[in-house]
Design a protein around this motif. Sequence first.
Motif, PDB file in Angstrom:
ATOM      1  N   GLU A  25       0.829  -1.202   0.000  1.00 55.32           N
ATOM      2  CA  GLU A  25       0.000   0.000   0.000  1.00 55.32           C
ATOM      3  C   GLU A  25       0.868   1.258   0.000  1.00 55.32           C
ATOM      4  OE1 GLU A  25      -2.150   0.835   3.700  1.00 55.32           O
ATOM      5  OE2 GLU A  25      -0.993  -0.768   4.631  1.00 55.32           O
ATOM      6  N   TYR A  26       2.162   1.101   0.223  1.00 54.11           N
ATOM      7  CA  TYR A  26       3.076   2.242   0.256  1.00 54.11           C
ATOM      8  C   TYR A  26       3.778   2.393  -1.082  1.00 54.11           C
ATOM      9  CZ  TYR A  26       2.137   1.704   5.161  1.00 54.11           C
ATOM     10  OH  TYR A  26       1.497   1.589   6.350  1.00 54.11           O
ATOM     11  N   ALA A  27       4.019   3.629  -1.477  1.00 53.27           N
ATOM     12  CA  ALA A  27       4.645   3.850  -2.784  1.00 53.27           C
ATOM     13  C   ALA A  27       5.333   5.199  -2.835  1.00 53.27           C
ATOM     14  CB  ALA A  27       3.582   3.747  -3.877  1.00 53.27           C
ATOM     15  N   LEU A  43      11.420   0.343 -16.320  1.00 53.56           N
ATOM     16  CA  LEU A  43      10.931  -0.311 -15.107  1.00 53.56           C
ATOM     17  C   LEU A  43      10.265   0.709 -14.180  1.00 53.56           C
ATOM     18  CD1 LEU A  43      10.794  -2.959 -13.491  1.00 53.56           C
ATOM     19  CD2 LEU A  43      13.030  -2.370 -12.528  1.00 53.56           C
ATOM     20  N   ALA A  44      10.873   1.862 -14.017  1.00 53.07           N
ATOM     21  CA  ALA A  44      10.309   2.915 -13.166  1.00 53.07           C
ATOM     22  C   ALA A  44       8.943   3.349 -13.665  1.00 53.07           C
ATOM     23  CB  ALA A  44      11.257   4.101 -13.112  1.00 53.07           C
ATOM     24  N   ASP A  45       8.745   3.336 -14.958  1.00 49.58           N
ATOM     25  CA  ASP A  45       7.464   3.724 -15.542  1.00 49.58           C
ATOM     26  C   ASP A  45       6.364   2.720 -15.204  1.00 49.58           C
ATOM     27  OD1 ASP A  45       6.000   5.609 -17.108  1.00 49.58           O
ATOM     28  OD2 ASP A  45       6.006   4.172 -18.765  1.00 49.58           O
ATOM     29  N   ARG A  46       6.742   1.494 -14.891  1.00 52.06           N
ATOM     30  CA  ARG A  46       5.767   0.428 -14.614  1.00 52.06           C
ATOM     31  C   ARG A  46       5.430   0.280 -13.133  1.00 52.06           C
ATOM     32  NH1 ARG A  46       7.929  -4.916 -17.172  1.00 52.06           N
ATOM     33  NH2 ARG A  46       5.912  -5.619 -16.398  1.00 52.06           N
ATOM     34  N   ILE A  47       6.213   0.895 -12.258  1.00 47.29           N
ATOM     35  CA  ILE A  47       5.999   0.735 -10.814  1.00 47.29           C
ATOM     36  C   ILE A  47       5.365   2.000 -10.262  1.00 47.29           C
ATOM     37  CG2 ILE A  47       7.130   0.351  -8.591  1.00 47.29           C
ATOM     38  CD1 ILE A  47       9.291  -1.208 -10.125  1.00 47.29           C
ATOM     39  N   PRO A  48       4.215   1.883  -9.608  1.00 44.39           N
ATOM     40  CA  PRO A  48       3.524   3.067  -9.091  1.00 44.39           C
ATOM     41  C   PRO A  48       4.214   3.621  -7.845  1.00 44.39           C
ATOM     42  CG  PRO A  48       2.331   1.098  -8.453  1.00 44.39           C
ATOM     43  CD  PRO A  48       3.471   0.655  -9.325  1.00 44.39           C
ATOM     44  N   THR A  49       5.060   4.592  -8.049  1.00 42.67           N
ATOM     45  CA  THR A  49       5.768   5.235  -6.939  1.00 42.67           C
ATOM     46  C   THR A  49       5.929   6.712  -7.251  1.00 42.67           C
ATOM     47  OG1 THR A  49       7.734   5.134  -5.530  1.00 42.67           O
ATOM     48  CG2 THR A  49       8.061   4.758  -7.864  1.00 42.67           C
ATOM     49  N   GLY A  50       6.101   7.496  -6.231  1.00 39.84           N
ATOM     50  CA  GLY A  50       6.183   8.936  -6.434  1.00 39.84           C
ATOM     51  C   GLY A  50       7.574   9.434  -6.760  1.00 39.84           C
ATOM     52  N   ALA A  63      13.175  17.464   0.617  1.00 40.04           N
ATOM     53  CA  ALA A  63      12.048  17.720   1.514  1.00 40.04           C
ATOM     54  C   ALA A  63      11.232  18.931   1.074  1.00 40.04           C
ATOM     55  CB  ALA A  63      12.558  17.928   2.934  1.00 40.04           C
ATOM     56  N   VAL A  64      11.824  19.837   0.285  1.00 40.40           N
ATOM     57  CA  VAL A  64      11.111  21.044  -0.133  1.00 40.40           C
ATOM     58  C   VAL A  64      10.365  20.866  -1.452  1.00 40.40           C
ATOM     59  CG1 VAL A  64      12.677  22.566   1.093  1.00 40.40           C
ATOM     60  CG2 VAL A  64      13.173  21.956  -1.274  1.00 40.40           C
ATOM     61  N   ALA A  65      10.538  19.714  -2.103  1.00 39.76           N
ATOM     62  CA  ALA A  65       9.851  19.478  -3.377  1.00 39.76           C
ATOM     63  C   ALA A  65       8.362  19.272  -3.121  1.00 39.76           C
ATOM     64  CB  ALA A  65      10.436  18.260  -4.086  1.00 39.76           C
ATOM     65  N   PRO A  66       7.509  19.859  -3.968  1.00 42.26           N
ATOM     66  CA  PRO A  66       6.061  19.727  -3.751  1.00 42.26           C
ATOM     67  C   PRO A  66       5.547  18.360  -4.167  1.00 42.26           C
ATOM     68  CG  PRO A  66       6.472  20.983  -5.730  1.00 42.26           C
ATOM     69  CD  PRO A  66       7.817  20.700  -5.107  1.00 42.26           C
ATOM     70  N   PHE A  67       5.686  17.409  -3.265  1.00 46.87           N
ATOM     71  CA  PHE A  67       5.254  16.053  -3.554  1.00 46.87           C
ATOM     72  C   PHE A  67       4.426  15.539  -2.403  1.00 46.87           C
ATOM     73  CE2 PHE A  67       6.001  11.460  -3.110  1.00 46.87           C
ATOM     74  CZ  PHE A  67       5.291  11.073  -4.220  1.00 46.87           C
ATOM     75  N   GLY A  68       3.236  15.071  -2.683  1.00 48.40           N
ATOM     76  CA  GLY A  68       2.345  14.638  -1.622  1.00 48.40           C
ATOM     77  C   GLY A  68       2.344  13.154  -1.355  1.00 48.40           C
ATOM     78  N   GLY A  69       2.961  12.362  -2.188  1.00 49.33           N
ATOM     79  CA  GLY A  69       3.009  10.926  -1.954  1.00 49.33           C
ATOM     80  C   GLY A  69       2.000  10.160  -2.777  1.00 49.33           C
ATOM     81  N   ARG A  70       2.145   8.857  -2.786  1.00 54.14           N
ATOM     82  CA  ARG A  70       1.233   7.935  -3.464  1.00 54.14           C
ATOM     83  C   ARG A  70       0.886   6.823  -2.506  1.00 54.14           C
ATOM     84  NH1 ARG A  70       2.968   6.545  -9.569  1.00 54.14           N
ATOM     85  NH2 ARG A  70       0.801   6.744 -10.116  1.00 54.14           N
ATOM     86  N   GLY A  71      -0.233   6.202  -2.776  1.00 55.29           N
ATOM     87  CA  GLY A  71      -0.657   5.121  -1.897  1.00 55.29           C
ATOM     88  C   GLY A  71      -0.833   5.626  -0.475  1.00 55.29           C
ATOM     89  N   ALA A  72      -0.408   4.845   0.491  1.00 58.00           N
ATOM     90  CA  ALA A  72      -0.530   5.229   1.898  1.00 58.00           C
ATOM     91  C   ALA A  72       0.691   6.007   2.367  1.00 58.00           C
ATOM     92  CB  ALA A  72      -0.728   3.984   2.743  1.00 58.00           C
ATOM     93  N   ALA A  77      -1.624  11.132   0.788  1.00 55.98           N
ATOM     94  CA  ALA A  77      -2.515  10.036   1.153  1.00 55.98           C
ATOM     95  C   ALA A  77      -3.280  10.356   2.430  1.00 55.98           C
ATOM     96  CB  ALA A  77      -1.713   8.747   1.338  1.00 55.98           C
ATOM     97  N   ARG A  78      -2.667  11.101   3.327  1.00 59.95           N
ATOM     98  CA  ARG A  78      -3.301  11.398   4.610  1.00 59.95           C
ATOM     99  C   ARG A  78      -4.171  12.650   4.570  1.00 59.95           C
ATOM    100  NH1 ARG A  78       1.875   9.583   6.326  1.00 59.95           N
ATOM    101  NH2 ARG A  78       2.660  11.690   6.364  1.00 59.95           N
ATOM    102  N   PHE A  79      -3.878  13.576   3.672  1.00 64.57           N
ATOM    103  CA  PHE A  79      -4.553  14.870   3.690  1.00 64.57           C
ATOM    104  C   PHE A  79      -5.229  15.203   2.371  1.00 64.57           C
ATOM    105  CE2 PHE A  79      -0.960  15.268   6.693  1.00 64.57           C
ATOM    106  CZ  PHE A  79      -1.702  15.333   7.853  1.00 64.57           C
TER     107      PHE A  79
END
Length: 106
Positions: A25-27, A43-50, A63-72, A77-79
């Motif tokens: 559930e994490y990505a 391969l990176a194009d096939r794996i769902p990750t941020g 840490a300053v990049a505007p990225f909210g995450g994928r999956g859990a 995912a939380r907000f």
Amino acid sequence: MRCSVAAVNTFHDLDEAVALASDTEYALSLGILTADVSKALALADRIPTGIVHINDQTVDDEAVAPFGGRGASGTGARFGGPAANIEAFTDTQWLTMQGTIDQYPF
């Protein structure tokens, strides 16, 4: 003292590697170590990750990049998920375009 643990799994082909990496559930972040960078990109194009690091590690995450995450993973995912990330990290702009300048009577 802090310690980190990384799971190491073997696989027989790239399809199995994709299945293993996608079976969570994490990505948030992915690292691919290989001599074939073209295969790593595919391969990176096939794996769902941020975040993907090819021949590098997550120590280079920004840490300053505007990225909210994928999956859990991550704040997205939380907000509010992807819609909240788009709202938080983009500005809307209306753009129209024509091939020539219209002649208006005023």
